[in-house]
Design an enzyme around this catalytic site. Structure first.
Site, mmCIF file in Angstrom:
data_model
loop_
_atom_site.group_PDB
_atom_site.id
_atom_site.type_symbol
_atom_site.label_atom_id
_atom_site.label_comp_id
_atom_site.label_asym_id
_atom_site.label_seq_id
_atom_site.Cartn_x
_atom_site.Cartn_y
_atom_site.Cartn_z
ATOM 1 N N ASP A 147 -80.823 -20.784 -32.942
ATOM 2 C CA ASP A 147 -80.709 -19.836 -31.826
ATOM 3 C C ASP A 147 -79.274 -19.637 -31.313
ATOM 4 O OD1 ASP A 147 -83.427 -19.924 -32.105
ATOM 5 O OD2 ASP A 147 -83.836 -20.903 -30.190
ATOM 6 N N SER A 202 -78.275 -40.244 -51.743
ATOM 7 C CA SER A 202 -77.290 -39.289 -52.285
ATOM 8 C C SER A 202 -77.844 -38.476 -53.457
ATOM 9 C CB SER A 202 -76.001 -40.001 -52.684
ATOM 10 O OG SER A 202 -76.286 -40.969 -53.658
#
Ligand code: F6P
Length: 308
Positions: free
Chosen positions: A138, A67
């Site tokens: 994409d 974290s």
């Protein structure tokens, strides 16, 4: 989306980032680790895509230890990624299944494009519990209107075009061709046109003849364009061709900018960080409900899931 985590039994979840990396993969991993940390679930990450599963090479993705790494805003993938050459080799896929079973992995979460997710489906057919996550700049995965990383890639294109426009407006009369990534999918080049940044998008999905292109360009200059920005999808492999052709046919200076892999890197945009979190929540929800063989998706304006 609020997830009820009260009834999650111990589970070991493996995550793979496969194919070309994209901004948002790390943010997804962080969110999934966070959800796991609130339950009795172990999250491990395989290194280098499916190759990591083959070699049993993984790291613990304990939320407390990751974290502090600012993962939410980092592009690329901390797990590394790779194009696995054995995606179509059924024997190899069985080997991967056996490895997963031996390691006690209950669920495999795969982030990637079409090819990576097809392999995920194969593993599902072999009896592995899987969730797929569409992740590629994409935006060309069937079943979802959006793939993680696309927004960041579009914004990169817009930034490049904005910069070009400063000089283009200072030295009018030229044509600028901006080549975008996307493989054979013209979505990034088209998005730049749709968002008003490019005057023309040359993409495989919408072929145009040389004569039509010349006519279109002339019309645009006649209508008052001081310069012209054309985006072109790399998959056409015609960037150099068009630059020479337009130079001769129109007697104008034509400049090329190839964005290249800069397009795939960088900090994810706010939208991609948001999508990463939503995809992680959807993923965890499927696991919690024991629903395998699905891909999380964004469709018709909402987050959900569909068959892999
Ligand atoms: O991941 C998709 C993509 O970035 C395409 O846009 C591009 O054509 C391709 O990957 C490049 O792949 P590689 O980095 O393996 O050459």
């Amino acid at each position: 989306m609020i997830i009820d985590i009260s009834e999650v039994n111990f589970m070991k979840i493996g995550v793979v980032t496969s194919g070309g990396d994209c901004p948002g993969m790390n943010a997804f991993i962080l969110e999934l680790a966070k959800l796991c940390s609130k339950t009795d679930c172990d999250l491990i990450g395989y290194i280098g895509g499916y190759k990591g599963v083959e070699e049993n090479n993984f790291i613990d993705l304990n939320f407390n230890s990751i974290s502090g790494m600012s993962l939410g805003k980092r592009g690329g993938s901390i797990l590394l990624t790779g194009r696995y050459e054995n995606l179509k080799d059924d024997k190899k896929m069985i080997y991967l299944k056996q490895n997963l079973n031996k390691s006690g992995v209950d669920w495999l979460v795969v982030l990637g494009g079409d090819g990576s997710l097809r392999a995920d489906k194969k593993l599902s057919d072999l009896g592995i519990k899987v969730v797929g996550v569409p992740a590629t700049i994409d935006n060309d995965v069937k079943g979802t209107d959006y793939t993680l990383g696309f927004d960041t890639a579009i914004n990169k294109t817009l930034k490049v075009i904005n910069d070009i426009e400063d000089t283009a407006s200072a030295m009018p009369g030229k044509i600028y061709i901006v080549e975008t990534l996307g493989g054979f999918s013209g979505n990034i080049a088209k998005a730049a046109f749709d968002q008003g940044a490019a005057d023309i998008a040359l993409i495989p999905e919408n072929p145009i003849s040389d004569d039509e292109l010349i006519k279109l360009i002339k019309e645009k200059f006649d209508r008052g364009n001081k310069y012209l920005i054309i985006t072109i999808c790399e998959g056409l492999e015609k960037t150099i061709y068009y630059s020479e052709f337009l130079k001769k046919a129109l007697n104008k200076k034509v400049h090329i900018t190839i964005i290249g892999h800069q397009q795939r890197g960088g900090n994810p945009t706010a939208y991609d960080r948001f999508v990463a979190k939503q995809f992680a929540k959807q993923t965890f929800d499927l696991i919690k409900k024991d629903i395998s063989g699905k891909m999380v998706c964004y469709i018709s304006g909402g987050f959900g899931n569909c068959d892999l």
